[in-house]
Scaffold this motif. Structure first.
Motif, mmCIF file in Angstrom:
data_model
loop_
_atom_site.group_PDB
_atom_site.id
_atom_site.type_symbol
_atom_site.label_atom_id
_atom_site.label_comp_id
_atom_site.label_asym_id
_atom_site.label_seq_id
_atom_site.Cartn_x
_atom_site.Cartn_y
_atom_site.Cartn_z
ATOM 1 N N PHE A 1 37.151 36.291 42.713
ATOM 2 C CA PHE A 1 36.813 35.214 41.746
ATOM 3 C C PHE A 1 38.364 34.345 41.581
ATOM 4 O O PHE A 1 38.232 33.344 41.686
ATOM 5 N N PHE A 2 39.304 35.050 41.364
ATOM 6 C CA PHE A 2 40.828 34.337 41.110
ATOM 7 C C PHE A 2 41.154 33.708 42.311
ATOM 8 O O PHE A 2 41.618 32.716 42.416
ATOM 9 N N GLN A 3 40.878 34.336 43.492
ATOM 10 C CA GLN A 3 41.286 33.651 44.878
ATOM 11 C C GLN A 3 40.585 32.423 45.115
ATOM 12 O O GLN A 3 41.098 31.484 45.716
ATOM 13 N N ARG A 4 39.416 32.324 44.651
ATOM 14 C CA ARG A 4 38.565 30.872 44.805
ATOM 15 C C ARG A 4 39.357 29.718 43.963
ATOM 16 O O ARG A 4 39.331 28.671 44.366
ATOM 17 N N LEU A 5 40.074 30.265 42.929
ATOM 18 C CA LEU A 5 40.748 29.170 42.125
ATOM 19 C C LEU A 5 42.087 28.673 42.906
ATOM 20 O O LEU A 5 42.634 27.527 42.751
ATOM 21 N N ILE A 6 42.801 29.757 43.852
ATOM 22 C CA ILE A 6 43.736 29.373 44.725
ATOM 23 C C ILE A 6 43.528 28.580 45.815
ATOM 24 O O ILE A 6 44.123 27.402 46.225
ATOM 25 N N ASP A 7 42.403 29.090 46.619
ATOM 26 C CA ASP A 7 42.409 28.292 48.021
ATOM 27 C C ASP A 7 40.825 28.753 48.406
ATOM 28 O O ASP A 7 40.667 29.803 48.571
ATOM 29 N N LYS A 8 39.938 27.837 48.643
ATOM 30 C CA LYS A 8 38.622 28.248 48.688
ATOM 31 C C LYS A 8 38.125 28.416 50.019
ATOM 32 O O LYS A 8 37.181 28.814 50.628
ATOM 33 N N THR A 9 39.282 28.151 51.243
ATOM 34 C CA THR A 9 38.769 28.579 52.587
ATOM 35 C C THR A 9 38.948 29.986 52.983
ATOM 36 O O THR A 9 39.593 30.745 52.243
ATOM 37 N N LYS A 10 38.489 30.163 53.896
ATOM 38 C CA LYS A 10 38.360 31.850 54.318
ATOM 39 C C LYS A 10 40.071 32.323 54.713
ATOM 40 O O LYS A 10 40.907 31.734 55.010
ATOM 41 N N VAL A 11 40.036 33.559 54.268
ATOM 42 C CA VAL A 11 41.377 34.151 54.697
ATOM 43 C C VAL A 11 41.697 34.540 56.135
ATOM 44 O O VAL A 11 40.507 35.083 56.567
ATOM 45 N N THR A 12 42.639 34.436 56.765
ATOM 46 C CA THR A 12 42.817 34.658 58.246
ATOM 47 C C THR A 12 43.750 35.839 58.673
ATOM 48 O O THR A 12 43.694 36.418 59.421
ATOM 49 N N CYS A 13 44.828 36.103 57.547
ATOM 50 C CA CYS A 13 45.683 37.330 57.704
ATOM 51 C C CYS A 13 46.388 37.584 56.459
ATOM 52 O O CYS A 13 46.501 36.892 55.292
ATOM 53 N N ILE A 14 46.375 38.876 56.408
ATOM 54 C CA ILE A 14 47.208 39.553 55.108
ATOM 55 C C ILE A 14 48.327 40.513 55.705
ATOM 56 O O ILE A 14 47.958 41.345 56.666
ATOM 57 N N HIS A 15 49.174 40.568 55.177
ATOM 58 C CA HIS A 15 50.493 41.432 55.630
ATOM 59 C C HIS A 15 51.264 41.922 54.492
ATOM 60 O O HIS A 15 51.380 40.744 53.422
#
Length: 135
Positions: free
Chosen positions: A1-15
């Motif tokens: 939910f909180f991630q949608r407040l920050i950026d609505k586009t898909k996540v492409t990478c996490i490190h």
């Protein structure tokens, strides 16, 4: 939910950030990369940002709040809306390579947030990036 407040586009990478037990980076299809501290909370309202640093093909913003919260930084890399496909830290952990759909490889010194190198592809965008073991 909180991630949608920050950026609505898909996540492409996490490190995870090297040599840190609680910091991680998340890139999005929007061309933005966010720095998080897992020990901090995300707000319940969309964050407001203020300029922190900028250079050729990138701008870095900090979250403008009275108390420290996630995301700590927002990196805007490449042209507006240009998808970040992947990023990778160098083996020593000091450099960050970012590739995007705009056809550029950008290398930053992570701690100073300075662009230290740039390369352009011959055709289209770079899809992936990886460091050699010796950096």
């Amino acid at each position: 939910f909180f991630q949608r407040l920050i950026d609505k586009t898909k996540v492409t990478c996490i490190h995870w950030v090297p040599n840190s037990s609680n910091m991680f980076l998340v890139s999005h299809a929007s061309g933005q990369l966010y720095v998080y501290n897992e020990e901090l909370v995300c707000g319940t309202t969309p964050p407001n940002y203020q300029p922190f640093k900028q250079g050729e093909g990138y701008a870095i913003h900090t979250c403008k709040t009275k108390s420290t919260r996630n995301p700590l930084y927002r990196w805007v890399i490449g042209n507006e809306g240009c998808c970040i496909n992947e990023f990778a830290f160098s083996p020593c952990g000091s450099n960050l390579a970012v590739v995007s759909q705009d056809g550029f490889l950008r290398v930053f010194h992570y701690d100073t947030m300075e662009l230290i190198g740039i390369a352009r592809s011959y055709f289209g965008g770079f899809l992936c990036v990886c460091w050699s073991p010796d950096g």
